[in-house]
Design a protein around this motif. Structure first.
Motif, PDB file in Angstrom:
ATOM      1  N   GLY A 108     -44.881 -53.291  18.183  1.00  0.00           N
ATOM      2  CA  GLY A 108     -45.874 -52.678  19.059  1.00  0.00           C
ATOM      3  C   GLY A 108     -45.370 -52.340  20.453  1.00  0.00           C
ATOM      4  N   LYS A 109     -44.101 -52.632  20.746  1.00  0.00           N
ATOM      5  CA  LYS A 109     -43.526 -52.328  22.061  1.00  0.00           C
ATOM      6  C   LYS A 109     -42.513 -51.197  21.927  1.00  0.00           C
ATOM      7  CE  LYS A 109     -41.850 -55.612  24.401  1.00  0.00           C
ATOM      8  NZ  LYS A 109     -41.153 -56.815  24.846  1.00  0.00           N
ATOM      9  N   ARG A 110     -42.616 -50.208  22.827  1.00  0.00           N
ATOM     10  CA  ARG A 110     -41.682 -49.085  22.809  1.00  0.00           C
ATOM     11  C   ARG A 110     -40.434 -49.455  23.602  1.00  0.00           C
ATOM     12  NH1 ARG A 110     -40.463 -44.482  25.916  1.00  0.00           N
ATOM     13  NH2 ARG A 110     -39.792 -42.748  24.612  1.00  0.00           N
ATOM     14  N   GLU A 111     -39.285 -49.155  23.014  1.00  0.00           N
ATOM     15  CA  GLU A 111     -38.012 -49.386  23.686  1.00  0.00           C
ATOM     16  C   GLU A 111     -37.148 -48.160  23.517  1.00  0.00           C
ATOM     17  OE1 GLU A 111     -36.119 -53.148  23.246  1.00  0.00           O
ATOM     18  OE2 GLU A 111     -37.891 -54.019  22.318  1.00  0.00           O
ATOM     19  N   GLU A 112     -36.275 -47.915  24.497  1.00  0.00           N
ATOM     20  CA  GLU A 112     -35.375 -46.772  24.423  1.00  0.00           C
ATOM     21  C   GLU A 112     -33.971 -47.227  24.771  1.00  0.00           C
ATOM     22  OE1 GLU A 112     -35.732 -42.130  25.447  1.00  0.00           O
ATOM     23  OE2 GLU A 112     -36.152 -43.463  27.126  1.00  0.00           O
ATOM     24  N   VAL A 113     -33.002 -46.767  23.979  1.00  0.00           N
ATOM     25  CA  VAL A 113     -31.599 -47.102  24.187  1.00  0.00           C
ATOM     26  C   VAL A 113     -30.813 -45.802  24.277  1.00  0.00           C
ATOM     27  CG1 VAL A 113     -29.557 -48.160  23.131  1.00  0.00           C
ATOM     28  CG2 VAL A 113     -31.768 -49.275  22.919  1.00  0.00           C
ATOM     29  N   TYR A 114     -29.884 -45.753  25.226  1.00  0.00           N
ATOM     30  CA  TYR A 114     -28.959 -44.629  25.343  1.00  0.00           C
ATOM     31  C   TYR A 114     -27.577 -45.137  24.978  1.00  0.00           C
ATOM     32  CZ  TYR A 114     -32.688 -42.710  28.231  1.00  0.00           C
ATOM     33  OH  TYR A 114     -33.901 -42.251  28.685  1.00  0.00           O
ATOM     34  N   GLY A 115     -26.811 -44.325  24.263  1.00  0.00           N
ATOM     35  CA  GLY A 115     -25.474 -44.774  23.898  1.00  0.00           C
ATOM     36  C   GLY A 115     -24.557 -43.627  23.549  1.00  0.00           C
ATOM     37  N   THR A 116     -23.321 -43.987  23.256  1.00  0.00           N
ATOM     38  CA  THR A 116     -22.300 -43.051  22.794  1.00  0.00           C
ATOM     39  C   THR A 116     -21.607 -43.688  21.609  1.00  0.00           C
ATOM     40  OG1 THR A 116     -21.931 -42.226  25.037  1.00  0.00           O
ATOM     41  CG2 THR A 116     -20.203 -41.785  23.421  1.00  0.00           C
ATOM     42  N   ALA A 117     -21.404 -42.901  20.568  1.00  0.00           N
ATOM     43  CA  ALA A 117     -20.689 -43.379  19.385  1.00  0.00           C
ATOM     44  C   ALA A 117     -19.623 -42.357  19.015  1.00  0.00           C
ATOM     45  CB  ALA A 117     -21.649 -43.580  18.220  1.00  0.00           C
ATOM     46  N   CYS A 118     -18.502 -42.857  18.489  1.00  0.00           N
ATOM     47  CA  CYS A 118     -17.415 -41.984  18.050  1.00  0.00           C
ATOM     48  C   CYS A 118     -17.105 -42.287  16.587  1.00  0.00           C
ATOM     49  CB  CYS A 118     -16.173 -42.196  18.899  1.00  0.00           C
ATOM     50  SG  CYS A 118     -16.426 -41.731  20.625  1.00  0.00           S
ATOM     51  N   ARG A 119     -16.808 -41.230  15.831  1.00  0.00           N
ATOM     52  CA  ARG A 119     -16.504 -41.392  14.404  1.00  0.00           C
ATOM     53  C   ARG A 119     -15.062 -41.832  14.232  1.00  0.00           C
ATOM     54  NH1 ARG A 119     -15.589 -36.766  11.537  1.00  0.00           N
ATOM     55  NH2 ARG A 119     -17.526 -35.822  12.226  1.00  0.00           N
ATOM     56  N   GLN A 120     -14.887 -42.914  13.492  1.00  0.00           N
ATOM     57  CA  GLN A 120     -13.574 -43.456  13.200  1.00  0.00           C
ATOM     58  C   GLN A 120     -12.937 -42.697  12.041  1.00  0.00           C
ATOM     59  OE1 GLN A 120     -12.695 -46.312  15.395  1.00  0.00           O
ATOM     60  NE2 GLN A 120     -14.299 -44.966  16.151  1.00  0.00           N
ATOM     61  N   ALA A 121     -11.662 -42.933  11.813  1.00  0.00           N
ATOM     62  CA  ALA A 121     -10.933 -42.270  10.732  1.00  0.00           C
ATOM     63  C   ALA A 121     -11.566 -42.558   9.365  1.00  0.00           C
ATOM     64  CB  ALA A 121      -9.477 -42.710  10.741  1.00  0.00           C
ATOM     65  N   ASP A 122     -12.193 -43.736   9.207  1.00  0.00           N
ATOM     66  CA  ASP A 122     -12.811 -44.084   7.922  1.00  0.00           C
ATOM     67  C   ASP A 122     -14.220 -43.515   7.771  1.00  0.00           C
ATOM     68  OD1 ASP A 122     -14.384 -45.690   9.548  1.00  0.00           O
ATOM     69  OD2 ASP A 122     -13.711 -47.583   8.664  1.00  0.00           O
ATOM     70  N   GLY A 123     -14.686 -42.748   8.783  1.00  0.00           N
ATOM     71  CA  GLY A 123     -15.995 -42.110   8.706  1.00  0.00           C
ATOM     72  C   GLY A 123     -17.123 -42.885   9.344  1.00  0.00           C
ATOM     73  N   ARG A 124     -16.871 -44.136   9.712  1.00  0.00           N
ATOM     74  CA  ARG A 124     -17.933 -44.928  10.351  1.00  0.00           C
ATOM     75  C   ARG A 124     -18.053 -44.562  11.824  1.00  0.00           C
ATOM     76  NH1 ARG A 124     -16.563 -50.946   9.345  1.00  0.00           N
ATOM     77  NH2 ARG A 124     -14.568 -50.105   9.934  1.00  0.00           N
ATOM     78  N   TRP A 125     -19.269 -44.697  12.356  1.00  0.00           N
ATOM     79  CA  TRP A 125     -19.505 -44.441  13.778  1.00  0.00           C
ATOM     80  C   TRP A 125     -19.423 -45.765  14.522  1.00  0.00           C
ATOM     81  CZ3 TRP A 125     -20.086 -39.753  16.115  1.00  0.00           C
ATOM     82  CH2 TRP A 125     -20.155 -38.655  15.253  1.00  0.00           C
ATOM     83  N   ARG A 126     -18.650 -45.773  15.605  1.00  0.00           N
ATOM     84  CA  ARG A 126     -18.456 -46.979  16.428  1.00  0.00           C
ATOM     85  C   ARG A 126     -19.045 -46.721  17.805  1.00  0.00           C
ATOM     86  NH1 ARG A 126     -14.700 -47.942  20.150  1.00  0.00           N
ATOM     87  NH2 ARG A 126     -13.384 -46.245  19.397  1.00  0.00           N
ATOM     88  N   ILE A 127     -19.831 -47.668  18.285  1.00  0.00           N
ATOM     89  CA  ILE A 127     -20.428 -47.569  19.617  1.00  0.00           C
ATOM     90  C   ILE A 127     -19.333 -47.739  20.663  1.00  0.00           C
ATOM     91  CG2 ILE A 127     -22.109 -48.574  21.213  1.00  0.00           C
ATOM     92  CD1 ILE A 127     -23.296 -47.227  18.695  1.00  0.00           C
ATOM     93  N   ARG A 128     -19.337 -46.859  21.644  1.00  0.00           N
ATOM     94  CA  ARG A 128     -18.386 -46.978  22.763  1.00  0.00           C
ATOM     95  C   ARG A 128     -19.049 -47.740  23.889  1.00  0.00           C
ATOM     96  NH1 ARG A 128     -14.300 -42.374  23.724  1.00  0.00           N
ATOM     97  NH2 ARG A 128     -14.335 -43.489  25.659  1.00  0.00           N
ATOM     98  N   GLU A 129     -18.304 -48.621  24.491  1.00  0.00           N
ATOM     99  CA  GLU A 129     -18.826 -49.405  25.619  1.00  0.00           C
ATOM    100  C   GLU A 129     -18.661 -48.646  26.906  1.00  0.00           C
ATOM    101  OE1 GLU A 129     -20.470 -52.198  25.144  1.00  0.00           O
ATOM    102  OE2 GLU A 129     -20.063 -52.053  23.017  1.00  0.00           O
TER     103      GLU A 129
END
Length: 89
Positions: free
Chosen positions: A68-89
């Motif tokens: 019931g609580k709204r939250e918002e997150v901003y981020g950046t992710a990069c695709r790895q060689a294996d196809g997975r997305w990794r969050i950048r710090e």
């Protein structure tokens, strides 16, 4: 991989849907779903696409309604060689 309580609230299906949105959705187009197990709602919107060190990267927002609580997150992710997305710090 998504930060804060939003990331903690996501199960594997939510993370897969987030990765799918980062992989396939045009910049500025929101993708929304409700998790049937938790009842949480998520909307992922890629906001910018670019490349760094040969990796495709996307900035994004996640709007979530958790318990019931709204939250918002901003981020950046990069695709790895294996196809997975990794969050950048």
């Amino acid at each position: 991989a998504i930060g804060g309580s939003v990331g903690q609230s996501m199960d594997e299906t939510d993370r897969l849907k987030t990765s799918h949105a980062l992989e396939t959705v045009r910049t500025g187009v929101p993708t929304s779903w409700q998790n049937p197990d938790s009842g949480n709602y998520y909307t992922v919107t890629p906001t910018r696409t670019y490349e760094t060190q040969g990796e495709p990267c996307r900035e994004y927002t996640v709007d979530a309604m958790i318990g019931g609580k709204r939250e918002e997150v901003y981020g950046t992710a990069c695709r790895q060689a294996d196809g997975r997305w990794r969050i950048r710090e």
